[in-house]
Design a protein around this motif. Structure first.
Motif, mmCIF file in Angstrom:
data_model
loop_
_atom_site.group_PDB
_atom_site.id
_atom_site.type_symbol
_atom_site.label_atom_id
_atom_site.label_comp_id
_atom_site.label_asym_id
_atom_site.label_seq_id
_atom_site.Cartn_x
_atom_site.Cartn_y
_atom_site.Cartn_z
ATOM 1 N N ARG A 244 -54.264 15.633 69.405
ATOM 2 C CA ARG A 244 -54.135 14.208 69.091
ATOM 3 C C ARG A 244 -53.510 13.426 70.248
ATOM 4 N N HIS A 245 -52.481 14.004 70.867
ATOM 5 C CA HIS A 245 -51.799 13.357 71.986
ATOM 6 C C HIS A 245 -52.782 13.157 73.147
ATOM 7 N N THR A 246 -53.565 14.199 73.444
ATOM 8 C CA THR A 246 -54.530 14.114 74.540
ATOM 9 C C THR A 246 -55.596 13.068 74.256
ATOM 10 N N MET A 247 -56.115 13.057 73.045
ATOM 11 C CA MET A 247 -57.158 12.095 72.685
ATOM 12 C C MET A 247 -56.647 10.659 72.785
ATOM 13 N N ALA A 248 -55.344 10.472 72.597
ATOM 14 C CA ALA A 248 -54.772 9.127 72.646
ATOM 15 C C ALA A 248 -54.674 8.588 74.069
ATOM 16 N N ILE A 249 -54.603 9.470 75.077
ATOM 17 C CA ILE A 249 -54.367 8.984 76.441
ATOM 18 C C ILE A 249 -55.520 9.236 77.408
ATOM 19 N N THR A 250 -56.413 10.179 77.101
ATOM 20 C CA THR A 250 -57.480 10.486 78.056
ATOM 21 C C THR A 250 -58.472 9.334 78.155
ATOM 22 N N LYS A 251 -59.011 9.144 79.343
ATOM 23 C CA LYS A 251 -60.041 8.146 79.581
ATOM 24 C C LYS A 251 -61.420 8.784 79.712
ATOM 25 N N ALA A 252 -61.501 10.095 79.525
ATOM 26 C CA ALA A 252 -62.753 10.829 79.720
ATOM 27 C C ALA A 252 -63.046 11.684 78.494
ATOM 28 N N LEU A 279 -63.895 12.002 68.024
ATOM 29 C CA LEU A 279 -64.795 12.338 69.122
ATOM 30 C C LEU A 279 -65.788 11.214 69.447
ATOM 31 N N PRO A 280 -66.339 10.485 68.470
ATOM 32 C CA PRO A 280 -67.250 9.400 68.852
ATOM 33 C C PRO A 280 -66.604 8.347 69.741
ATOM 34 N N ARG A 281 -65.370 7.974 69.444
ATOM 35 C CA ARG A 281 -64.674 6.992 70.293
ATOM 36 C C ARG A 281 -64.408 7.551 71.682
#
Length: 417
Positions: A244-252, A279-281
């Motif tokens: 969740r943390h990674t999905m909140a900050i990654t741009k890729a 994942l869609p976002r």
């Protein structure tokens, strides 16, 4: 070079792709000169699966052949000395004839090493794994070709070669050094696990006691630097908080590789629905494994139907453009694999099962090929954008995480006063 067969993206834009039966019926029964065409293909699902895979081969996210050969044959990995992948290698689940039978067009070869190795030992073992993949490509140039980019992958397919990509490496092997991360990328590694099955100093793993609550400040910097490099972030083995943390900050886009749906099988390495729904976002992809304990639980024998159930679930929650295949061959014992998926030749049987479940042509083409390629292109695009904004990071774990701990202690102090 443009693809010889239309990609999923092109099919989606034109709206030309329907179900497999409709795609076959679209052709006239007569040739262009008015003479009868060849008889239509039989409509059984396996024949239709082979027809689809001829145009949209399998892009698989995880195969541990390099380490498996080391376990079986020791440190001498010179092709032809102790194994022969060209004519068949019974000691493992992967060789060139079976890759071709399984219609594999691109493969991420795992360069991950056991968590027990750390520091210099982990780095040297990973370098040996990278060298091994390069040896394989040189030894079998008629079948294999190294790929560094999405365009390379497409070019390999157009030339009839299996695209060979390096990844995933385990996050512990960079030894908390962004310079080491960049060196891996320079050597061709295009995907890295944030955590193996144990915590790294900057990220929590699913199988370990949480220490960071996801990512530390340095862990966030690792994610940003991977975005800048265009290296795919692999969230397999990561804790749910880390995901969740990674999905909140990654741009890729991210890869959740060699995993499955936790809603169906409550395994700690499977993905919860709230992460799948993001994942869609993000543009990422969940690449479903064939590992029995993740698709069928700790008891019972896994079947192709179990794997298909997980693919159905991921498609329903994340969407058809965010599901892929991460078989994990030569990671687990072959005798524990689903019947019909004991080795890499089994992919057409899985696709036939999905055809029987009325998956559309476009959904299947995305599952096998288009979705993974799109995620790669997304990471490459994000990297180009990031390089306009920032150069290579010189941050260190001591500097970032010491400051992060001091800030947290200060907030805690004021909360209690």
């Amino acid at each position: 070079m443009a693809d010889l067969a239309p990609d999923l993206e092109a099919a989606d834009l034109t709206g030309a792709a329907g179900d497999l039966g409709a795609a076959e019926d679209a052709h006239s029964p007569y040739g262009t000169l008015g003479r009868p065409a060849d008889p239509p293909l039989r409509r059984d699902p396996l024949t239709r699966a082979h027809a689809l895979l001829a145009a949209h081969p399998v892009f698989d996210g995880h195969n541990a052949l390099p380490w498996a050969l080391r376990l079986h044959h020791g440190d001498d990995l010179t092709p032809g000395h102790y194994y022969d992948l060209e004519y068949g290698e019974p000691a493992v689940s992967t060789d060139i004839p079976r890759l071709q039978q399984g219609r594999v067009g691109a493969q991420f070869w795992s360069v991950q090493v056991p968590t027990a190795l750390s520091g210099d030992h982990a780095i040297s073992a990973t370098l040996e794994q990278i060298d091994f993949v390069h040896q394989l490509v040189r030894a079998y140039p008629e079948a294999l070709r190294l790929a560094m980019t999405a365009d390379d992958v497409t070019e390999c397919r157009n030339r009839g070669r299996i695209a060979c990509l390096l990844g995933s490496a385990g996050g512990q092997i960079i030894d908390s050094s962004l310079g080491a991360l960049r060196a891996l990328h320079t050597l061709g590694v295009r995907s890295m696990l944030l955590t193996p099955d144990r915590n790294t100093p900057w990220a929590d793993a699913a199988a370990d006691t949480p220490c960071a609550g996801g990512l530390t400040a340095f862990g966030e910097e690792v994610v940003r630097e991977m975005n800048r490099l265009g290296m795919l972030i692999d969230l397999s083995y990561a804790s749910t908080d880390t995901m969740r943390h990674t999905m909140a900050i990654t741009k890729a886009p991210v890869f959740v590789n060699r995993s499955a749906a936790r809603n169906l099988t409550n395994h700690r390495h499977n993905v919860p629905d709230d992460v799948l729904a993001q994942l869609p976002r993000n543009g990422g992809i969940c690449m479903v494994t064939f590992a029995p304990q993740r698709v069928a639980g700790p008891v019972g024998h896994a079947t192709i139907e179990d794997v298909a159930d997980h693919l159905d679930h991921v498609r329903n929650v994340a969407g058809a453009q965010h599901v892929g295949l991460g078989g994990g061959f030569d990671t687990d014992p072959a005798d524990g694999r689903p019947q019909g998926l004991e080795d890499v030749s089994g992919y057409p049987r899985l696709i036939a099962e999905l055809i029987s479940r009325n998956w559309s042509f476009s959904d299947l083409a995305g599952l096998t090929w288009g979705n993974a390629l799109r995620a790669m292109r997304g990471a490459e695009f994000a990297a180009r954008e990031a390089r306009h904004r920032r150069g290579p990071s010189t941050a260190t774990i001591d500097r970032l995480d010491r400051a992060d701990r001091r800030d947290r202690m200060t907030k805690l102090h004021w909360a209690w006063t």
